[in-house]
Each structure stands twice: as C-alpha cells, then as structure tokens.
Design a protein around this motif. Structure first.
Motif, PDB file in Angstrom:
ATOM      1  N   PHE B 248      35.743  44.404  44.157  1.00  0.00           N
ATOM      2  CA  PHE B 248      36.901  45.258  43.887  1.00  0.00           C
ATOM      3  C   PHE B 248      37.660  44.773  42.651  1.00  0.00           C
ATOM      4  O   PHE B 248      37.998  45.569  41.767  1.00  0.00           O
ATOM      5  N   ASN B 251      35.937  45.619  39.483  1.00  0.00           N
ATOM      6  CA  ASN B 251      36.025  47.050  39.175  1.00  0.00           C
ATOM      7  C   ASN B 251      37.425  47.460  38.740  1.00  0.00           C
ATOM      8  O   ASN B 251      37.579  48.315  37.870  1.00  0.00           O
ATOM      9  N   LEU B 252      38.415  46.825  39.356  1.00  0.00           N
ATOM     10  CA  LEU B 252      39.798  47.126  38.970  1.00  0.00           C
ATOM     11  C   LEU B 252      40.008  46.741  37.507  1.00  0.00           C
ATOM     12  O   LEU B 252      40.564  47.515  36.713  1.00  0.00           O
ATOM     13  N   LEU B 254      37.739  46.406  35.241  1.00  0.00           N
ATOM     14  CA  LEU B 254      36.914  47.289  34.405  1.00  0.00           C
ATOM     15  C   LEU B 254      37.605  48.631  34.183  1.00  0.00           C
ATOM     16  O   LEU B 254      37.695  49.125  33.052  1.00  0.00           O
TER      17      LEU B 254
END
Lengths: 354, 261
Positions: B248, B251-252, B254
């Motif tokens: 997570f 991805n955050l 990114l």
C-alpha cells in the motif's frame, strides 16, 4: 466501473476483486466472481474507413486483432515486460501506445464481467524492475476503468498466491522478460530481483533464425514461429516429433523441426541458472540451501516441457544441486496471486487510493 | 407454473461451451436438468406453504406468487424490448457515422484535387513567365552587345529594373491570389470539412456510448458483498499484514508522485 463519484455512490451491491497479470504476450485475469480469462496483449484499430466498415468494430483485441492485423493499426503495448515509449511520454508513439494499453486493460476488466453496481478493486502484477514512469503509466491506464488499483511485483504475486513467502526462489518466464526473485519473508527489494531479457520472444527469434538456416526456402512470420513454439516447445527428451508445414515458393512443404525447437528453447536455461546462482550466492549462507531446494517456475515459459528437469540438471552441474517445481497454472499463476493480494488488502487502504 | 419456471430458468441461464469451461479451469461439472430444478423449486414452495399457511391463505399466496412471477417474466420481456430498441439505435448511429465518414473522405479528396489543380495551374503560369523573362534578358544582352565597347553598367541597370518589376508584379499577384482563395471554394470546403469532422467526432462518441449501453452485460456477481481484508485465521497473518502495508505504501507514493507530476 468509473471513478465518477456519482456512479461509485450507487455501488452498493458488493465488491469485485480482480487480479491481473499484464504481460507482454498475454494478459490474464482472475476475479472474485469466478471468472478467469486470458487475452493476447494486442490491440488493433481499423486503418481506414473501408476496414472499419468491414470489421464493424472500433477496436479489436487479442487473437482477433492478430488475425486481422493487415486491416488494422496493430499495437502490442508492452515490450520486455513494460509499456513501450513510457519514458518519452509526450511523443505521439507514447500517446498512441498508452491509449492501446488503456483499451487493453479496459477489455481485461470487461472480460471479468463486473456488475455496474459493484466496486471494482484491482491488483496488477507489474514487472519486477519496471521504472517509476512505467508503473505510473500502467496506473493511469487502469484508473479509467476501476475504482481503485494497486501494482505489485509480478514474481511476488506468484509467490503470495502459493503462500510461499519465505525461502523460495520464483522464476517467472514471460514473453519479454524472465524475472527471478528470492522470497525471504519480506517484500523483495531490488537486490532480491534479477531480470533477464532472454524469454519467450527471444526463443521465437532464435527459432526463426534456425528455421531460416535449416529449412531452405521456407517462408514464415514471427507469429507463425510463435504458434509452432507454443505447440511443440520442449527441452530434454523429445515427447513427439514436431513436423510443421511451411510454404516454399507458395507450395506447402513439411519440415521436421524437432531438434530446432529444442535448441531454441535451451537458450533459456543458462541465464536462469546464472540468475539463480547470483541470487543464492548473495543470500545468507546459512539459508542458501533452502533457496536452492525451492525454485518455482512460473509464467507461460514454464509450460516448456522438460524445463524443470533441464534447470535441475544444470543446477546439479553448476551449483551442486537443487529442486525445481512448476506452478500448477502457469497462465493464471500471477493473476491468482494478484487476486489474493487484492482480497487480503484492508478496506482502508483501498479507500485511500480511490 | 412449472413450464413458466422452466422457461424462465432457460432464459436466465448463461450459455457456455466446453472450451470456455476448460479455459476457466473447470474439468468436471454436475448436471441438473431444467425440469428437475423447476420441480424442486415448485415442491419447495408447496411444502413451505403447506407447513406455514391455512388452506384459504395458501390459495391466496399461490395466486399472488403466480402473479408476481408473471410480472417478473414481463419485466424481463420489457428489458429485452429495450435491448432491441438500443440495438436499433446503435444500428442507426453506425449508419450515420458511416455516411459521415464517407462524405468526409469525399470532401477531403475533392479539396486535395482542387489544391492539386491550383498548383498545376500556377506551375504552368510560371513556365510561361520564365520563358518571357528569358526572352527579355536575351534582348537586353543583344542590345548591350551591339554597342562597342558593350555598356555593362547600363545592362546591369536594365536587368535590375526588369527583375524588380517582375518581383513586384509577382508579389502583388500572390497577395491577390491569397485574398481570392479565402473567399473561394477552398475556404468553403475547409469549413465544411471542419464541421463534418466535428459532427463525426460527436457521432463516434455517441456510438461508443450506445455500444457500451447495448453491450451492457448484467455481469456476474462477486462472492463478496463487502471489502474483505486478511482473515485473522490466515497462516502467517502478521507477516502478510506487514506485506500489505508495504504494498500500500509503495502504491500511495507512486500515485502521489504521479498526480504531483
């Protein structure tokens, strides 16, 4: 199936998880409604008014796009495991390619047959060493069709799906790249992953070169070579004779290509064994034997008959032994793992990324 | 009642084939006939009613259930009708788009043809003019060479005079041609093409929209009604929880990075 707040507010029916393996050759999905599908990663748009009228479609995907490629502007948006041209985002090629990737992802989601009143949460397996720009491009492509999306390393998702989170070495053989990744209980870092460009496409080119040299006058395309490989690929003992028909000056002619196929497929083995050797040699010496005895072959390339035995034999010769196993479902291994990650991800994480 | 139920089951069922099942990883299936399913449903309803209701109530409930069932069947028929209507609309929009595309292509060809003609005409005009200039320059040289010694300064003056005269005329003609072109057919054609391109774009968007609506598949429901998350009983729960957090966070970062860029 959009990010539009008006539409998401009506999504009260449930939540559909989708795991996606976005590959150079194929894109596969596994979803929490039981749907599992795969499509060739090819997108085609009619070249002109005439072809559009003939095809009666604005965009074609997969096998249909490949079969009708003469009437289409054909895109294969991924190369060597990553989106083409994503490092030069402003170029026309990059824009066209990104559009093709968006359409491919949308088609993959559509194949999962989501209900309009369900939230769609998707995890996409991306190549282990994709650049930030490339990952951002994949996210951008996916966000148009799902409510929330995450990326994760492709070999990691294979291992997660099989619950093999420690002391395991995943070899994910795709079309563009072979990704090798050691799992030791934590998220793999750059040092835990090696990517080799010797993969499915490299076998096709090698086989094409061998056919040119050995089958005098035979005419073929790389697509035909790929089909021959997918039908007969093997290493070790030949399970059957590979007799194919290729045109020679327009006349269908039979060729026995059994040995050529073996020779082409064998190019995979040395880089895999070398990758395994490097990942084992740089691991904690106390646990190296554990890695060596749990090598997992995944991805479409693992369907090459006899590959597990060939790698095992090469490991015995060069690394003092090892145990290699194939995943049960090479085509869906990555997608199944991504689906499991999507399922296990807490609700608040999904919410924060919407 | 049973025939209606069988028919409804047949209509609601999704068709598939052996290859499709194989691709989905299904190797064996349990088979239960439509008649048998219909009979089971009917039997279940009757038993339930028998145990829970008195005779008169049972009749009323049976009638009400029949009415409700028929209503459902009719609503399915209405849905199918609206599907047919959407298909007709899509067909009409496709025809409209097709004719717009052909007209646009025709207009573009016509414009290209006219521009080519204009260029050919100009080229022919230039050739005549070149010959005229060559003749004038020849005459000037002949006149200059007729005197002894030749008056080169006067020749230079005459050639320059002639050159500037031609240049001036050419400039005026170009300007006039450009002005004229604005008001002529080319301008009309260009505007027509722009308008048609716009109409085509609009129709294509409409067609895509209709395509989406028409192809609208009710879909297959997920087995989950709500977001799941890791089960506490899952093996390696703590480790997996940490891994989910790492994925997570990555991805955050990114997606934040992408939106800032």
């Amino acid at each position: 199936m959009t990010n539009d707040p008006a539409s998401t507010s009506a999504k009260t029916h449930g939540v559909l998880y989708i795991g996606m393996d976005l590959g150079t050759s194929r894109t596969s999905i596994s979803a929490s409604n039981g749907v599992r599908e795969t499509v060739y990663s090819a997108v085609g748009y009619p070249k002109d008014v005439v072809s559009r009228k003939l095809l009666k479609k604005e965009v074609l995907f997969g096998k249909e796009a490949i079969e009708k490629r003469l009437s289409l502007k054909l895109y294969k948006p991924l190369e060597k495991g990553v989106l083409k041209f994503s490092e030069q985002a402003q170029s026309p090629e990059a824009k066209e390619n990104l559009q093709a990737a968006k359409d491919l992802i949308a088609e993959a989601i559509r194949m999962a047959r989501p209900r309009s009143d369900e939230l769609v949460y998707c995890v996409i397996g991306a190549p282990a060493q994709a650049s930030m720009k490339n990952k951002a491009a994949i996210i951008e492509a996916a966000r148009a069709t799902v409510d929330s999306v995450m990326l994760c390393s492709e070999p990691f998702s294979v291992a997660y799906g099989l619950d093999m989170l420690e002391d395991c070495l995943v070899v994910d053989i795709g079309a563009g790249t072979t990704d090798m990744c050691r799992m030791h209980g934590t998220m793999p870092e750059d040092a835990d992953q090696i990517t080799s460009e010797i993969a499915g496409d490299a076998i096709d080119h090698e086989l094409a070169n061998l056919l040119t040299k050995q089958c005098k006058g035979a005419q073929f395309t790389i697509q035909m070579v790929k089909e021959i490989k997918e039908r007969y690929a093997y290493v070790g003992e030949a399970p059957e004779r590979a007799v194919v028909t290729l045109p020679v000056e327009g006349k269908p002619t039979q060729f026995d290509v059994t040995e050529l196929i073996k020779k082409a497929c064998m190019i995979l083995v040395p880089p895999i064994v070398e990758g395994i050797r490097r990942l084992i040699a740089t691991f904690d010496p106390e646990f190296q034997h554990r890695l060596r005895s749990r090598v997992l072959l995944a991805g479409g390339g693992s369907m090459i008959r006899g590959l597990d035995t060939a790698v095992e034999e090469a490991m015995a010769r060069d690394l003092g032994g090892g145990k290699v196993v194939k995943v049960d479902e090479p085509v869906y291994g990555g997608a199944n793992g991504a689906l499991k990650i999507a399922h296990d991800m807490p609700a608040e994480f999904w919410e924060k990324l919407r | 009642m049973r025939e209606s139920l069988t028919e409804a089951l047949r209509r609601l069922a999704r068709r598939t084939d052996v290859d499709q099942l194989k691709r989905s990883g299904v190797r064996q299936v349990n088979v239960l006939g439509l008649d048998r399913i219909g009979a089971l449903v009917e039997e279940a309803v009757h038993r339930s009613l028998k145990h829970r209701l008195l005779g008169a109530d049972r009749e009323a409930v049976t009638e009400a259930t029949k009415a409700e069932f028929l209503k459902l069947l009719h609503s399915k028929e209405a849905l199918e009708r609206s599907h047919d209507e959407l298909a007709r609309l899509k067909q009409r929009a496709e025809e409209e788009v097709e004719s717009l595309r052909l007209e646009l292509q025709r207009q573009q060809q016509s414009l290209a043809e006219r521009l080519r003609h204009a260029a050919d005409g100009a080229r022919a005009g230039y050739e005549g003019k070149n010959a005229e200039i060559a003749a004038t320059v020849g005459e000037l040289f002949a006149a200059a060479l007729a005197t002894s010694p030749p008056d080169l300064a006067a020749l230079r003056e005459r050639i320059l005079e002639c050159f500037f005269l031609e240049l001036d005329r050419e400039r005026r003609e170009t300007l006039a041609a450009r002005e004229a072109a604005k008001d002529r057919e080319i301008d009309v054609l260009e505007r027509r093409i722009a308008k048609m391109s716009h109409a085509l774009e609009h129709s294509e968007a409409r067609l895509r929209e209709l395509g989406r609506t028409h192809a609208a598949d009710p879909g297959i429901a997920s087995v989950y009604r709500e977001v799941q998350g890791l089960d506490r009983g899952e093996s390696q729960f703590q480790r997996k929880k940490e891994l989910m957090a790492v994925i997570f966070q990555a991805n955050l970062a990114l997606q934040k990075g992408a939106s800032e860029a």
